[in-house]
Scaffold this motif. Structure first.
Motif, mmCIF file in Angstrom:
data_model
loop_
_atom_site.group_PDB
_atom_site.id
_atom_site.type_symbol
_atom_site.label_atom_id
_atom_site.label_comp_id
_atom_site.label_asym_id
_atom_site.label_seq_id
_atom_site.Cartn_x
_atom_site.Cartn_y
_atom_site.Cartn_z
ATOM 1 N N SER A 38 5.260 64.898 37.140
ATOM 2 C CA SER A 38 4.794 66.282 37.193
ATOM 3 C C SER A 38 4.249 66.599 38.579
ATOM 4 C CB SER A 38 3.704 66.500 36.147
ATOM 5 O OG SER A 38 4.209 66.219 34.869
ATOM 6 N N PRO A 39 4.569 67.789 39.120
ATOM 7 C CA PRO A 39 4.071 68.145 40.456
ATOM 8 C C PRO A 39 2.553 68.311 40.447
ATOM 9 C CG PRO A 39 5.177 70.013 39.425
ATOM 10 C CD PRO A 39 5.397 68.832 38.535
ATOM 11 N N ASN A 40 1.916 67.912 41.548
ATOM 12 C CA ASN A 40 0.463 68.022 41.729
ATOM 13 C C ASN A 40 -0.338 67.225 40.699
ATOM 14 O OD1 ASN A 40 0.952 69.879 43.843
ATOM 15 N ND2 ASN A 40 1.141 71.516 42.335
ATOM 16 N N ARG A 41 0.301 66.246 40.066
ATOM 17 C CA ARG A 41 -0.396 65.384 39.118
ATOM 18 C C ARG A 41 -0.047 63.942 39.445
ATOM 19 N NH1 ARG A 41 2.079 68.487 34.025
ATOM 20 N NH2 ARG A 41 1.398 70.565 34.579
ATOM 21 N N PRO A 42 -0.960 63.023 39.178
ATOM 22 C CA PRO A 42 -0.637 61.627 39.461
ATOM 23 C C PRO A 42 0.496 61.137 38.570
ATOM 24 C CG PRO A 42 -2.780 61.824 38.377
ATOM 25 C CD PRO A 42 -2.311 63.205 38.680
ATOM 26 N N PRO A 43 1.450 60.397 39.133
ATOM 27 C CA PRO A 43 2.541 59.867 38.311
ATOM 28 C C PRO A 43 1.999 58.885 37.275
ATOM 29 C CG PRO A 43 2.626 58.949 40.521
ATOM 30 C CD PRO A 43 1.560 59.992 40.529
ATOM 31 N N THR A 44 2.596 58.912 36.090
ATOM 32 C CA THR A 44 2.168 58.052 34.989
ATOM 33 C C THR A 44 3.350 57.218 34.522
ATOM 34 O OG1 THR A 44 0.563 59.712 34.297
ATOM 35 C CG2 THR A 44 1.120 58.022 32.693
ATOM 36 N N ILE A 45 3.110 55.939 34.255
ATOM 37 C CA ILE A 45 4.145 55.033 33.755
ATOM 38 C C ILE A 45 3.664 54.444 32.432
ATOM 39 C CG2 ILE A 45 5.491 52.947 34.207
ATOM 40 C CD1 ILE A 45 5.004 53.431 37.194
ATOM 41 N N VAL A 46 4.527 54.464 31.412
ATOM 42 C CA VAL A 46 4.211 53.857 30.119
ATOM 43 C C VAL A 46 5.302 52.859 29.785
ATOM 44 C CG1 VAL A 46 3.610 54.288 27.717
ATOM 45 C CG2 VAL A 46 3.183 56.051 29.408
ATOM 46 N N ARG A 47 4.882 51.633 29.406
ATOM 47 C CA ARG A 47 5.824 50.565 29.043
ATOM 48 C C ARG A 47 5.506 50.063 27.647
ATOM 49 N NH1 ARG A 47 7.285 48.726 34.280
ATOM 50 N NH2 ARG A 47 5.709 49.317 35.800
ATOM 51 N N ALA A 48 6.497 49.442 26.985
ATOM 52 C CA ALA A 48 6.276 48.864 25.658
ATOM 53 C C ALA A 48 7.412 47.897 25.336
ATOM 54 C CB ALA A 48 6.199 49.957 24.603
ATOM 55 N N ASP A 49 7.293 47.227 24.187
ATOM 56 C CA ASP A 49 8.381 46.363 23.724
ATOM 57 C C ASP A 49 9.518 47.188 23.135
ATOM 58 O OD1 ASP A 49 6.942 44.164 24.501
ATOM 59 O OD2 ASP A 49 6.356 43.553 22.481
ATOM 60 N N THR A 50 9.141 48.258 22.393
ATOM 61 C CA THR A 50 10.141 49.077 21.698
ATOM 62 C C THR A 50 9.734 50.542 21.752
ATOM 63 O OG1 THR A 50 10.442 47.261 20.125
ATOM 64 C CG2 THR A 50 11.397 49.360 19.502
ATOM 65 N N ALA A 51 10.728 51.429 21.736
ATOM 66 C CA ALA A 51 10.455 52.867 21.639
ATOM 67 C C ALA A 51 11.441 53.505 20.676
ATOM 68 C CB ALA A 51 10.573 53.536 23.001
ATOM 69 N N ASN A 52 10.955 54.487 19.915
ATOM 70 C CA ASN A 52 11.802 55.323 19.069
ATOM 71 C C ASN A 52 11.722 56.745 19.602
ATOM 72 O OD1 ASN A 52 12.707 53.472 16.966
ATOM 73 N ND2 ASN A 52 10.558 53.340 16.432
ATOM 74 N N ILE A 53 12.886 57.330 19.916
ATOM 75 C CA ILE A 53 12.937 58.686 20.453
ATOM 76 C C ILE A 53 13.614 59.594 19.433
ATOM 77 C CG2 ILE A 53 13.776 60.155 22.320
ATOM 78 C CD1 ILE A 53 13.724 57.791 24.152
ATOM 79 N N ASN A 54 12.966 60.728 19.106
ATOM 80 C CA ASN A 54 13.560 61.621 18.121
ATOM 81 C C ASN A 54 14.775 62.338 18.710
ATOM 82 O OD1 ASN A 54 12.244 63.405 19.837
ATOM 83 N ND2 ASN A 54 11.367 64.647 18.208
ATOM 84 N N GLY A 55 15.501 63.077 17.849
ATOM 85 C CA GLY A 55 16.784 63.658 18.228
ATOM 86 C C GLY A 55 16.737 64.646 19.369
#
Length: 197
Positions: A95-112
């Motif tokens: 996002s512009p003008n915001r600190p970059p954020t990184i999220v990691r995990a073992d697994t992710a489920n993404i909806n349609g």
């Protein structure tokens, strides 16, 4: 009259054979449709239609600027509800003008429609140091990322480190857009005094 009948016999036999073939084809189509409709629906809902290994998915805003990027070791897509399961996901917010954020995990489920990313097991959220902001690290066993709102939330236990400060609690809402982080209950914290100069 007999010769006229003899001349029509091959045509009548051919017509009869064509009618028999048409009736047989109709019967086969009906049988196929019945067996397809009687097939267990669980097969359709649980079978993936494709998978991708070592992938990167990027979402751009209307101006063509990067909003977020999702990477992973493997993504498996399920057509019944169009959700995807990702092994070793990494979600990066830009996002512009915001600190970059990184999220990691073992697994992710993404909806349609890609509006919800559910991260499961060994979840780590990191935000680097920007200007006067201390670096932030949040760990938990579950986090829900709402990429379009730039929000990460969980109802589970979290462990938070901001610089030398340490917080823990149950339930969290981290809003990267407003740079606010809220713990909901069972909050404990450790604050080290600043070093004397």
């Amino acid at each position: 009259m007999t010769s006229a009948v003899h001349q029509r016999v091959p045509a009548l036999v051919l017509l009869g054979f064509a009618l028999l073939l048409a009736a047989g084809s109709f019967w086969l189509v009906e049988l196929s449709n019945k067996s397809a409709s009687n097939a267990p629906s669980k097969v359709e809902s649980t079978m993936p239609d494709y998978f991708v290994e070592n992938f990167t998915y990027s979402k751009l805003d209307a101006r063509g600027l990067m909003e977020y990027r999702v990477e992973g070791a493997k993504m498996t897509h399920y057509p019944a509800d169009k959700h995807s399961v990702i092994e070793k996901p990494v979600v990066r917010s830009f996002s512009p003008n915001r600190p970059p954020t990184i999220v990691r995990a073992d697994t992710a489920n993404i909806n349609g429609d890609h509006t919800e990313v559910r991260l499961i097991d060994n979840v780590i959220l990191e935000r680097g140091q920007v200007l006067d902001d201390e670096p932030l690290t949040v760990t938990s066993n579950y986090m829900l990322v709402l990429p379009e709102k730039d929000i990460v939330t969980t109802d589970q236990q979290v462990d938070i480190r901001v610089g030398k400060m340490h917080l823990s609690g149950t339930g969290m809402v981290a809003n990267n857009a407003t740079r606010e982080l809220t713990l909901e209950s069972k909050v404990n914290g450790t604050f080290l005094p600043p070093k004397k100069r």
